[in-house]
Design a protein around this motif. Structure first.
Motif, PDB file in Angstrom:
ATOM      1  N   GLU A   1     -10.768 -30.060  63.622  1.00  0.00           N
ATOM      2  CA  GLU A   1     -10.556 -29.662  62.613  1.00  0.00           C
ATOM      3  C   GLU A   1      -9.311 -29.599  61.843  1.00  0.00           C
ATOM      4  OE1 GLU A   1     -13.356 -27.288  60.823  1.00  0.00           O
ATOM      5  OE2 GLU A   1     -14.927 -27.309  62.700  1.00  0.00           O
ATOM      6  N   ALA A   2      -8.888 -28.577  63.086  1.00  0.00           N
ATOM      7  CA  ALA A   2      -7.074 -27.753  62.235  1.00  0.00           C
ATOM      8  C   ALA A   2      -6.067 -28.713  62.036  1.00  0.00           C
ATOM      9  CB  ALA A   2      -6.644 -26.821  63.648  1.00  0.00           C
ATOM     10  N   PHE A   3      -5.994 -29.862  62.915  1.00  0.00           N
ATOM     11  CA  PHE A   3      -5.209 -30.663  62.735  1.00  0.00           C
ATOM     12  C   PHE A   3      -6.059 -31.590  61.111  1.00  0.00           C
ATOM     13  CE2 PHE A   3      -5.465 -35.970  61.627  1.00  0.00           C
ATOM     14  CZ  PHE A   3      -4.240 -35.941  61.659  1.00  0.00           C
ATOM     15  N   PHE A   4      -7.019 -31.629  60.705  1.00  0.00           N
ATOM     16  CA  PHE A   4      -7.457 -32.067  58.913  1.00  0.00           C
ATOM     17  C   PHE A   4      -7.023 -31.288  58.416  1.00  0.00           C
ATOM     18  CE2 PHE A   4     -11.041 -35.372  60.740  1.00  0.00           C
ATOM     19  CZ  PHE A   4     -10.003 -36.292  60.216  1.00  0.00           C
ATOM     20  N   HIS A   5      -6.918 -30.380  58.527  1.00  0.00           N
ATOM     21  CA  HIS A   5      -6.744 -29.170  57.753  1.00  0.00           C
ATOM     22  C   HIS A   5      -5.008 -28.794  56.879  1.00  0.00           C
ATOM     23  CE1 HIS A   5     -10.785 -27.387  56.337  1.00  0.00           C
ATOM     24  NE2 HIS A   5     -10.856 -27.452  57.697  1.00  0.00           N
ATOM     25  N   GLN A   6      -4.178 -28.820  58.197  1.00  0.00           N
ATOM     26  CA  GLN A   6      -2.974 -28.741  58.454  1.00  0.00           C
ATOM     27  C   GLN A   6      -2.959 -30.272  57.907  1.00  0.00           C
ATOM     28  OE1 GLN A   6      -1.147 -27.053  61.879  1.00  0.00           O
ATOM     29  NE2 GLN A   6      -3.511 -25.879  62.681  1.00  0.00           N
ATOM     30  N   THR A   7      -3.100 -31.807  58.366  1.00  0.00           N
ATOM     31  CA  THR A   7      -2.145 -32.682  57.739  1.00  0.00           C
ATOM     32  C   THR A   7      -2.269 -32.500  56.342  1.00  0.00           C
ATOM     33  OG1 THR A   7      -1.969 -33.328  59.773  1.00  0.00           O
ATOM     34  CG2 THR A   7      -2.421 -35.461  58.120  1.00  0.00           C
ATOM     35  N   GLY A   8      -3.816 -32.176  55.771  1.00  0.00           N
ATOM     36  CA  GLY A   8      -3.776 -32.974  54.745  1.00  0.00           C
ATOM     37  C   GLY A   8      -2.899 -32.152  53.561  1.00  0.00           C
ATOM     38  N   LYS A   9      -3.191 -30.998  53.808  1.00  0.00           N
ATOM     39  CA  LYS A   9      -2.039 -29.446  53.275  1.00  0.00           C
ATOM     40  C   LYS A   9      -0.666 -30.457  53.669  1.00  0.00           C
ATOM     41  CE  LYS A   9       0.120 -24.574  53.617  1.00  0.00           C
ATOM     42  NZ  LYS A   9       0.510 -23.222  53.884  1.00  0.00           N
ATOM     43  N   ALA A  10      -0.576 -30.501  54.492  1.00  0.00           N
ATOM     44  CA  ALA A  10       1.499 -31.537  54.389  1.00  0.00           C
ATOM     45  C   ALA A  10       1.362 -32.452  53.812  1.00  0.00           C
ATOM     46  CB  ALA A  10       1.836 -31.494  56.734  1.00  0.00           C
ATOM     47  N   LEU A  11       0.376 -33.205  53.616  1.00  0.00           N
ATOM     48  CA  LEU A  11       0.639 -34.556  52.501  1.00  0.00           C
ATOM     49  C   LEU A  11      -0.251 -34.634  51.042  1.00  0.00           C
ATOM     50  CD1 LEU A  11      -1.141 -36.905  55.762  1.00  0.00           C
ATOM     51  CD2 LEU A  11       2.120 -36.279  55.297  1.00  0.00           C
ATOM     52  N   GLY A  12      -0.086 -33.257  51.090  1.00  0.00           N
ATOM     53  CA  GLY A  12      -1.124 -33.094  49.242  1.00  0.00           C
ATOM     54  C   GLY A  12      -2.290 -34.015  49.622  1.00  0.00           C
ATOM     55  N   ILE A  13      -3.294 -34.389  50.450  1.00  0.00           N
ATOM     56  CA  ILE A  13      -4.474 -34.940  50.838  1.00  0.00           C
ATOM     57  C   ILE A  13      -5.376 -33.879  51.175  1.00  0.00           C
ATOM     58  CG2 ILE A  13      -5.978 -36.305  52.151  1.00  0.00           C
ATOM     59  CD1 ILE A  13      -3.329 -37.654  51.102  1.00  0.00           C
ATOM     60  N   HIS A  14      -6.453 -33.968  49.782  1.00  0.00           N
ATOM     61  CA  HIS A  14      -8.023 -33.149  49.264  1.00  0.00           C
ATOM     62  C   HIS A  14      -8.475 -33.739  50.804  1.00  0.00           C
ATOM     63  CE1 HIS A  14     -11.563 -31.719  48.612  1.00  0.00           C
ATOM     64  NE2 HIS A  14     -12.185 -32.672  48.360  1.00  0.00           N
ATOM     65  N   VAL A  15      -9.525 -32.866  51.981  1.00  0.00           N
ATOM     66  CA  VAL A  15      -9.152 -32.499  52.886  1.00  0.00           C
ATOM     67  C   VAL A  15     -11.435 -32.254  52.706  1.00  0.00           C
ATOM     68  CG1 VAL A  15      -9.464 -31.635  55.511  1.00  0.00           C
ATOM     69  CG2 VAL A  15      -7.638 -32.531  54.505  1.00  0.00           C
ATOM     70  N   ASP A  16     -12.161 -33.098  52.558  1.00  0.00           N
ATOM     71  CA  ASP A  16     -13.573 -33.244  53.057  1.00  0.00           C
ATOM     72  C   ASP A  16     -14.779 -32.995  53.727  1.00  0.00           C
ATOM     73  OD1 ASP A  16     -15.950 -32.594  52.469  1.00  0.00           O
ATOM     74  OD2 ASP A  16     -16.201 -34.046  50.570  1.00  0.00           O
ATOM     75  N   LEU A  17     -14.605 -32.497  54.622  1.00  0.00           N
ATOM     76  CA  LEU A  17     -15.600 -32.663  56.269  1.00  0.00           C
ATOM     77  C   LEU A  17     -17.257 -31.922  56.186  1.00  0.00           C
ATOM     78  CD1 LEU A  17     -12.663 -30.242  57.914  1.00  0.00           C
ATOM     79  CD2 LEU A  17     -12.898 -33.216  57.612  1.00  0.00           C
ATOM     80  N   SER A  18     -17.499 -32.119  54.618  1.00  0.00           N
ATOM     81  CA  SER A  18     -18.773 -31.579  54.574  1.00  0.00           C
ATOM     82  C   SER A  18     -19.532 -32.529  55.251  1.00  0.00           C
ATOM     83  CB  SER A  18     -19.067 -31.615  53.255  1.00  0.00           C
ATOM     84  OG  SER A  18     -19.338 -32.574  52.155  1.00  0.00           O
ATOM     85  N   THR A  19     -19.464 -33.897  54.989  1.00  0.00           N
ATOM     86  CA  THR A  19     -20.591 -35.252  55.312  1.00  0.00           C
ATOM     87  C   THR A  19     -19.346 -36.105  57.272  1.00  0.00           C
ATOM     88  OG1 THR A  19     -20.814 -36.121  53.944  1.00  0.00           O
ATOM     89  CG2 THR A  19     -22.066 -34.379  53.588  1.00  0.00           C
ATOM     90  N   ASP A  20     -20.501 -37.142  57.500  1.00  0.00           N
ATOM     91  CA  ASP A  20     -19.471 -37.749  57.837  1.00  0.00           C
ATOM     92  C   ASP A  20     -19.181 -38.389  57.089  1.00  0.00           C
ATOM     93  OD1 ASP A  20     -21.491 -36.681  59.821  1.00  0.00           O
ATOM     94  OD2 ASP A  20     -21.980 -38.463  61.181  1.00  0.00           O
ATOM     95  N   ASP A  21     -19.984 -39.222  56.125  1.00  0.00           N
ATOM     96  CA  ASP A  21     -19.139 -40.162  55.116  1.00  0.00           C
ATOM     97  C   ASP A  21     -17.849 -39.317  54.594  1.00  0.00           C
ATOM     98  OD1 ASP A  21     -21.231 -41.795  55.562  1.00  0.00           O
ATOM     99  OD2 ASP A  21     -22.180 -41.947  54.063  1.00  0.00           O
ATOM    100  N   ALA A  22     -17.957 -37.986  54.224  1.00  0.00           N
ATOM    101  CA  ALA A  22     -17.462 -37.275  54.074  1.00  0.00           C
ATOM    102  C   ALA A  22     -16.043 -37.488  54.800  1.00  0.00           C
ATOM    103  CB  ALA A  22     -17.407 -36.069  53.168  1.00  0.00           C
ATOM    104  N   VAL A  23     -15.923 -37.423  56.138  1.00  0.00           N
ATOM    105  CA  VAL A  23     -14.923 -37.786  57.151  1.00  0.00           C
ATOM    106  C   VAL A  23     -14.428 -38.946  56.989  1.00  0.00           C
ATOM    107  CG1 VAL A  23     -14.475 -37.342  59.820  1.00  0.00           C
ATOM    108  CG2 VAL A  23     -15.532 -35.067  58.882  1.00  0.00           C
ATOM    109  N   ASP A  24     -15.157 -39.339  56.811  1.00  0.00           N
ATOM    110  CA  ASP A  24     -14.453 -41.176  56.561  1.00  0.00           C
ATOM    111  C   ASP A  24     -13.160 -40.993  55.564  1.00  0.00           C
ATOM    112  OD1 ASP A  24     -15.946 -42.041  59.577  1.00  0.00           O
ATOM    113  OD2 ASP A  24     -17.558 -42.056  58.727  1.00  0.00           O
TER     114      ASP A  24
END
Length: 438
Positions: free
Chosen positions: A247-270
């Motif tokens: 989870e920390a990887f997704f949030h920190q990497t998403g912030k660094a890359l300006g990428i929207h991070v959605d972890l709400s469902t399996d499909d959203a994670v993919d």
């Protein structure tokens, strides 16, 4: 005493053939261990060589710190390497050749590079009259490329007092450059540091049936029972299971890359992984558990139905997922398949929000101010699995700068393995900063 160029030390270490064939068969780590011990002695550090079996050698040493009230830090690195076929390589895998800005050979990035950077730091300290703040326990170990029975796990079982009081450890697979791009195409250099790794549970599946002639009907065929069970297991789509590190990887990497991070469902994670581009490779294997069939064995003659069939499954388990995983494995296998563990090493998880991680990040960004340090979970495993049960917080931190178009993931265990000289020098400086300040 003059500092040895890190690339020369790396090349010399590669020239020792320390191939680990698995199952206890090895060329042995003794010669490389003696080389390491000689360099430790030259740096004023007293090494101890320990063997469970002849030539399966481990080197242990302790570097005194200036503040004895601080708990020690363990640095572990393995001396063995996986096999390499010289006919597939551009250079001989044990030539340790330096050319085109790289050190070539088996072990260049896994992990004689870190052995070389660590030895270089120790030589530098001796030359400059410096010492770390806390005691450092050094472990150059055997047998990491198999199961550690001649290396880290044996040391923990038989020489546990060597690690008394150790609070944290660093080892392989972290702190290297991963090149990514922001949402608008700007380059970003990520430096993933491992704060977790999946557990390793190798399974042996067995089915039995009625042996008989291959031309006759047989509703109790061990082979077909096994094939059906392995197919169910291989076809199963394991659900997303996000650990704190991932989870920390997704949030920190998403912030660094300006990428929207959605972890709400399996499909959203993919979908989030797809948006991360090249950075997705850091996490794509650790959002789920995995069960991968790797070995099938049954029968001895085409017209004979055997009474026994077996399969081996490489199972990787996320931290905290053991019970739910194996409950589901048993459901998928069904009542006609027995399973047993060939290896069962627990997952590793260390705090992301810790002074250790902060010190690693600070050391990396001091050498690369534009770099972004993120936590990640290793998909495979390291000797951290031996040390973590002692209560040691284990991190993957073997700093290395990597140039454009250099696929670090394909170098380890791959053909034409090599490491950039500039990367080794960068890693030496980062390791020096970290070990001097932490």
């Amino acid at each position: 005493m003059a500092e040895h160029p890190v690339e020369d030390l790396c090349a010399q270490l590669i020239r020792f053939d320390t191939t680990n064939h698995g199952g206890g068969s090895s060329e042995g780590e003794r010669d490389a261990a003696e080389f390491v011990a000689q360099h430790l002695s030259a740096a004023g550090i007293e090494p101890t060589l320990l063997e469970r079996a002849p030539r399966r050698t481990n080197v242990i040493a302790r570097v005194p710190g200036t503040d004895p009230t601080l708990p020690p830090l363990l640095i572990h690195a393995h001396l063995d390497v996986v096999p390499a076929d010289p006919t597939e390589w551009t250079v001989h895998p044990f030539a340790g050749e330096i050319r085109d800005g790289y050190v070539w050979g088996r072990g260049a990035v896994d992990m004689k590079d870190m052995c070389a950077t660590l030895l270089t730091v120790l030589h530098r300290w001796t030359t400059e009259g410096r010492a770390p703040r806390r005691d450092l326990v050094l472990a150059f170990v055997a047998d990491e490329e198999d199961n550690g029975e001649w290396g880290a796990h044996w040391l923990v079982d038989q020489h546990r007092t060597l690690f008394d009081g150790v609070a944290a450890a660093i080892g392989e697979s972290g702190g290297y450059t991963v090149r990514a791009t922001t949402a608008d195409g700007q380059p970003v250099r990520l430096y993933p540091v491992a704060t977790a790794e999946r557990g390793t549970s190798h399974l042996l599946l067995t089915t039995t049936g009625r042996a008989g002639h291959g031309s006759r009907r047989n509703d109790d065929n061990a082979v077909t029972t096994l094939i059906a069970a392995v197919h169910r297991l291989a076809a199963h789509r394991w659900p997303v299971r996000l650990t704190p590190t991932v989870e920390a990887f997704f949030h920190q990497t998403g912030k660094a890359l300006g990428i929207h991070v959605d972890l709400s469902t399996d499909d959203a994670v993919d979908d989030t992984l797809r948006r991360l581009g090249p950075a997705a490779k850091i996490a794509e294997n650790t959002v789920r558990n995995s069960t991968t069939p790797t070995v099938l064995s049954a029968g001895y003659k085409v017209n004979v139905i055997p009474g026994l069939a077996q399969a081996r499954i490489d199972t990787r388990v996320l931290p905290g997922a053991d019970t739910e995983l194996f409950t589901e494995v048993d459901r998928l296998l069904g009542p006609d398949v027995t399973r047993e563990f060939l290896t069962n090493q627990q997952a590793v998880q260390a705090p992301v929000d810790s002074p250790w991680f902060t010190a690693m990040a600070d050391a990396l960004t001091a050498e690369d101010p534009e770099g972004v340090v993120v936590p990640f979970c290793m998909g495979g495993g390291t000797d951290a699995k031996a040390f973590a049960p002692l209560g040691i917080d284990c991190y993957g931190f073997a700093p290395l700068w990597l140039p454009e178009n250099f696929d670090h993931r394909h170098m380890a265990h791959g053909v034409d393995e090599r490491v950039p000289i500039e990367g080794l020098r960068f890693g030496t400086n980062v390791l020096d900063r970290f070990l001097s300040s932490v």
